[in-house]
Design an enzyme around this catalytic site. Structure first.
Site, PDB file in Angstrom:
ATOM      1  NE  ARG A   1     -11.678   2.728 -13.128  1.00  0.00           N
ATOM      2  CZ  ARG A   1     -11.282   3.745 -13.891  1.00  0.00           C
ATOM      3  NH1 ARG A   1     -11.326   4.973 -13.423  1.00  0.00           N
ATOM      4  NH2 ARG A   1     -10.829   3.528 -15.101  1.00  0.00           N
TER       5      ARG A   1
ATOM      6  NE  ARG B   1     -13.156   3.365 -17.678  1.00  0.00           N
ATOM      7  CZ  ARG B   1     -12.573   4.556 -17.449  1.00  0.00           C
ATOM      8  NH1 ARG B   1     -13.018   5.334 -16.482  1.00  0.00           N
ATOM      9  NH2 ARG B   1     -11.561   4.953 -18.186  1.00  0.00           N
TER      10      ARG B   1
ATOM     11  NE  ARG C   1      -7.191   4.093 -19.676  1.00  0.00           N
ATOM     12  CZ  ARG C   1      -7.752   3.646 -18.560  1.00  0.00           C
ATOM     13  NH1 ARG C   1      -7.829   2.342 -18.323  1.00  0.00           N
ATOM     14  NH2 ARG C   1      -8.244   4.487 -17.682  1.00  0.00           N
TER      15      ARG C   1
ATOM     16  NE  ARG D   1      -7.185  11.262 -22.117  1.00  0.00           N
ATOM     17  CZ  ARG D   1      -8.110  11.034 -21.174  1.00  0.00           C
ATOM     18  NH1 ARG D   1      -9.102  11.860 -21.003  1.00  0.00           N
ATOM     19  NH2 ARG D   1      -7.998   9.972 -20.410  1.00  0.00           N
TER      20      ARG D   1
ATOM     21  CE  LYS E   1      -7.949  12.190 -15.695  1.00  0.00           C
ATOM     22  NZ  LYS E   1      -7.260  10.873 -15.548  1.00  0.00           N
TER      23      LYS E   1
HETATM   24  P1  AP5 Z   1     -10.592   7.517 -10.705  1.00  0.00           P
HETATM   25  O1  AP5 Z   1     -11.062   8.686  -9.909  1.00  0.00           O
HETATM   26  O2  AP5 Z   1     -11.589   6.708 -11.437  1.00  0.00           O
HETATM   27  O3  AP5 Z   1      -9.380   7.968 -11.657  1.00  0.00           O
HETATM   28  P2  AP5 Z   1      -9.381   8.766 -13.020  1.00  0.00           P
HETATM   29  O4  AP5 Z   1      -8.157   9.632 -12.996  1.00  0.00           O
HETATM   30  O5  AP5 Z   1     -10.694   9.424 -13.252  1.00  0.00           O
HETATM   31  O6  AP5 Z   1      -9.137   7.544 -13.995  1.00  0.00           O
HETATM   32  P3  AP5 Z   1      -9.795   7.210 -15.414  1.00  0.00           P
HETATM   33  O7  AP5 Z   1      -9.418   5.803 -15.749  1.00  0.00           O
HETATM   34  O8  AP5 Z   1     -11.247   7.570 -15.430  1.00  0.00           O
HETATM   35  O9  AP5 Z   1      -8.982   8.201 -16.308  1.00  0.00           O
HETATM   36  P4  AP5 Z   1      -8.732   8.164 -17.789  1.00  0.00           P
HETATM   37  O10 AP5 Z   1      -8.101   9.500 -17.953  1.00  0.00           O
HETATM   38  O11 AP5 Z   1      -7.948   7.015 -18.284  1.00  0.00           O
HETATM   39  O12 AP5 Z   1     -10.155   7.874 -18.406  1.00  0.00           O
HETATM   40  P5  AP5 Z   1     -11.316   8.796 -18.998  1.00  0.00           P
HETATM   41  O13 AP5 Z   1     -12.589   8.263 -18.517  1.00  0.00           O
HETATM   42  O14 AP5 Z   1     -10.997  10.250 -18.812  1.00  0.00           O
HETATM   43  O15 AP5 Z   1      -9.757   6.577  -9.698  1.00  0.00           O
HETATM   44  C1  AP5 Z   1      -9.229   5.344 -10.143  1.00  0.00           C
HETATM   45  C2  AP5 Z   1      -9.396   4.279  -9.054  1.00  0.00           C
HETATM   46  O16 AP5 Z   1      -8.611   4.654  -7.929  1.00  0.00           O
HETATM   47  C3  AP5 Z   1     -10.832   4.146  -8.528  1.00  0.00           C
HETATM   48  O17 AP5 Z   1     -11.082   2.818  -8.244  1.00  0.00           O
HETATM   49  C4  AP5 Z   1     -10.847   4.993  -7.252  1.00  0.00           C
HETATM   50  O18 AP5 Z   1     -11.776   4.521  -6.306  1.00  0.00           O
HETATM   51  C5  AP5 Z   1      -9.418   4.800  -6.768  1.00  0.00           C
HETATM   52  N1  AP5 Z   1      -8.908   5.977  -6.061  1.00  0.00           N
HETATM   53  C6  AP5 Z   1      -9.072   7.285  -6.411  1.00  0.00           C
HETATM   54  N2  AP5 Z   1      -8.425   8.093  -5.534  1.00  0.00           N
HETATM   55  C7  AP5 Z   1      -7.822   7.253  -4.647  1.00  0.00           C
HETATM   56  C8  AP5 Z   1      -6.996   7.475  -3.500  1.00  0.00           C
HETATM   57  N3  AP5 Z   1      -6.653   8.713  -3.118  1.00  0.00           N
HETATM   58  N4  AP5 Z   1      -6.552   6.403  -2.811  1.00  0.00           N
HETATM   59  C9  AP5 Z   1      -6.892   5.149  -3.204  1.00  0.00           C
HETATM   60  N5  AP5 Z   1      -7.668   4.853  -4.262  1.00  0.00           N
HETATM   61  C10 AP5 Z   1      -8.133   5.911  -4.978  1.00  0.00           C
HETATM   62  O19 AP5 Z   1     -11.159   8.488 -20.556  1.00  0.00           O
HETATM   63  C11 AP5 Z   1     -11.418   7.200 -21.070  1.00  0.00           C
HETATM   64  C12 AP5 Z   1     -11.086   7.157 -22.556  1.00  0.00           C
HETATM   65  O20 AP5 Z   1     -11.923   8.095 -23.273  1.00  0.00           O
HETATM   66  C13 AP5 Z   1      -9.648   7.575 -22.920  1.00  0.00           C
HETATM   67  O21 AP5 Z   1      -8.733   6.497 -22.782  1.00  0.00           O
HETATM   68  C14 AP5 Z   1      -9.843   8.004 -24.371  1.00  0.00           C
HETATM   69  O22 AP5 Z   1      -9.957   6.897 -25.208  1.00  0.00           O
HETATM   70  C15 AP5 Z   1     -11.190   8.710 -24.336  1.00  0.00           C
HETATM   71  N6  AP5 Z   1     -11.056  10.141 -24.064  1.00  0.00           N
HETATM   72  C16 AP5 Z   1     -11.549  10.803 -22.965  1.00  0.00           C
HETATM   73  N7  AP5 Z   1     -11.227  12.101 -23.013  1.00  0.00           N
HETATM   74  C17 AP5 Z   1     -10.533  12.281 -24.171  1.00  0.00           C
HETATM   75  C18 AP5 Z   1      -9.908  13.403 -24.774  1.00  0.00           C
HETATM   76  N8  AP5 Z   1      -9.949  14.614 -24.194  1.00  0.00           N
HETATM   77  N9  AP5 Z   1      -9.263  13.223 -25.938  1.00  0.00           N
HETATM   78  C19 AP5 Z   1      -9.223  12.012 -26.549  1.00  0.00           C
HETATM   79  N10 AP5 Z   1      -9.792  10.887 -26.019  1.00  0.00           N
HETATM   80  C20 AP5 Z   1     -10.437  11.031 -24.839  1.00  0.00           C
HETATM   81 MG    MG Z   2     -12.253   9.167 -14.661  1.00  0.00          MG
END
Ligand code: AP5
Ligand code: MG
Length: 215
Positions: free
Chosen positions: A127, A160, A171, A88, A13
Site C-alpha cells: 500500500r 505508512r 497490529r 477498538r 475498512k
Molecule cells: P485499506 O482500505 O487501507 O484498509 P484499512 O482496513 O483501512 O487498513 P488500515 O491499515 O488503515 O487499518 P488500521 O486499522 O490498521 O489503521 P488505522 O488507520 O485505523 O486497505 C488496505 C490495502 O488493501 C490498500 O492498499 C487497498 O488499496 C487494498 N485493498 C482494499 N480493499 C481491497 C480489495 N477488496 N482487494 C484488493 N485490495 C484491496 O489506525 C492506525 C493507527 O492509529 C492504529 O494502529 C493505532 O495506533 C491508532 N488508532 C486508530 N484508531 C484507534 C483507536 N480507536 N484506538 C486506539 N488507537 C487507534
Molecule cells: Mg484505514
C-alpha cells in the site's frame, strides 16, 4: 444512518468507508486519519500519539473517546456517519454507547469485513498513501513523477510508517487479542452485516449495500 466498519488492519475498512460515505451521503470518520493529521500538525494529541501509531500500538481510550466525541458533534455528521477504526477496545465501545445514548441514536449498523492475515500482510506491504490527501494506491501502480489522481500532487505517495512487516504483525496481534472481542459486544446492540473482504472492491461494496437493503 450510523455505521461502524469493523475488521483487522488492512482488511479494507478505509477503502469501503470512503465509497459508502459518498454513496450514502454520510461522513467518513477515520480515527487513524484524524491521528495522522494531528501528528502531521504537531498538536498535543499528535505528539502523544506519534510513537504509539508508528509502532502499531493503541492510543489510550480516554484520548480516543475525546476525539470521537468531538467528531460526532461536527456539522458534517448531521446526516449520519461511518466510523472507521473506532471502537477498538471494549472500553471504547462503552464510551461510544454513552455518546450515542446522549445523542439519542437508536439504530446502529456494524459492517464486519473478514480476510486472512496472509492477505492482509500482502495488501499492507503493497500500500502507498498520498501524503497530501490520504488517497490509497497499490505499489504496482506507482512510478516516478506519479500524479495523485485525487489531489493532483506530484510524487506525494509514501509508505505508512506502520506498514512495515514487523509492525503489521504487531497490529494484527493487537487486533486478534484486543479488538476482535469488541464484535461480541455489538451482537445484541447493532444490526450486523458480515462480508467476505477478499472479493473485489466493487463486489464488496455491492454486497454491503445489498445486505443493508440499500442495493
Ligand atoms: P485499506 O482500505 O487501507 O484498509 P484499512 O482496513 O483501512 O487498513 P488500515 O491499515 O488503515 O487499518 P488500521 O486499522 O490498521 O489503521 P488505522 O488507520 O485505523 O486497505 C488496505 C490495502 O488493501 C490498500 O492498499 C487497498 O488499496 C487494498 N485493498 C482494499 N480493499 C481491497 C480489495 N477488496 N482487494 C484488493 N485490495 C484491496 O489506525 C492506525 C493507527 O492509529 C492504529 O494502529 C493505532 O495506533 C491508532 N488508532 C486508530 N484508531 C484507534 C483507536 N480507536 N484506538 C486506539 N488507537 C487507534
Ligand atoms: Mg484505514
Amino acid at each position: 444512518m450510523q455505521i461502524i466498519i469493523f475488521g483487522a488492519p488492512g482488511v479494507g475498512k478505509g477503502t469501503q468507508a470512503k465509497i459508502l460515505a459518498s454513496k450514502l451521503n454520510i461522513a467518513h470518520i477515520s480515527t487513524g486519519d484524524i491521528l495522522r493529521e494531528a501528528i502531521k500538525k504537531g498538536t498535543d494529541t499528535g505528539m502523544k500519539a506519534k510513537a504509539i501509531v508508528e509502532t502499531g500500538g493503541l492510543v489510550p481510550d480516554d484520548i480516543m473517546g475525546g476525539i470521537i466525541k468531538d467528531a460526532l458533534k461536527e456539522d458534517r455528521c448531521k446526516n449520519g456517519y461511518i466510523l472507521d477504526g473506532f471502537p477498538r477496545t471494549i472500553e471504547q465501545a462503552k464510551i461510544l454507547s454513552a455518546i450515542l445514548n446522549e445523542l439519542k441514536v437508536e439504530k446502529l449498523t456494524l459492517i464486519k469485513l473478514d480476510a486472512d492475515d496472509q492477505v492482509i500482510i500482502s495488501r499492507l506491504s503493497n500500500r502507498l498513501v498520498c501524503s497530501k490527501c490520504g488517497n490509497i494506491i497499490v505499489k504496482s501502480n506507482y512510478s516516478s513523477n506519479f500524479n495523485c489522481p485525487v489531489c493532483k500532487s506530484v510524487d506525494s505517495y509514501i509508505k505508512r510508517k506502520d506498514d512495515d512487516e514487523e509492525v503489521i504483525r504487531k497490529r494484527l496481534k493487537l487486533y486478534h487479542d484486543t479488538t476482535s472481542p469488541v464484535f461480541n459486544y455489538y451482537k445484541d446492540k447493532a444490526e450486523i452485516v458480515e462480508i467476505n473482504g477478499t472479493e473485489s472492491i466493487d463486489n464488496i461494496t455491492k454486497n454491503i449495500l445489498v445486505k443493508m437493503g440499500k442495493g
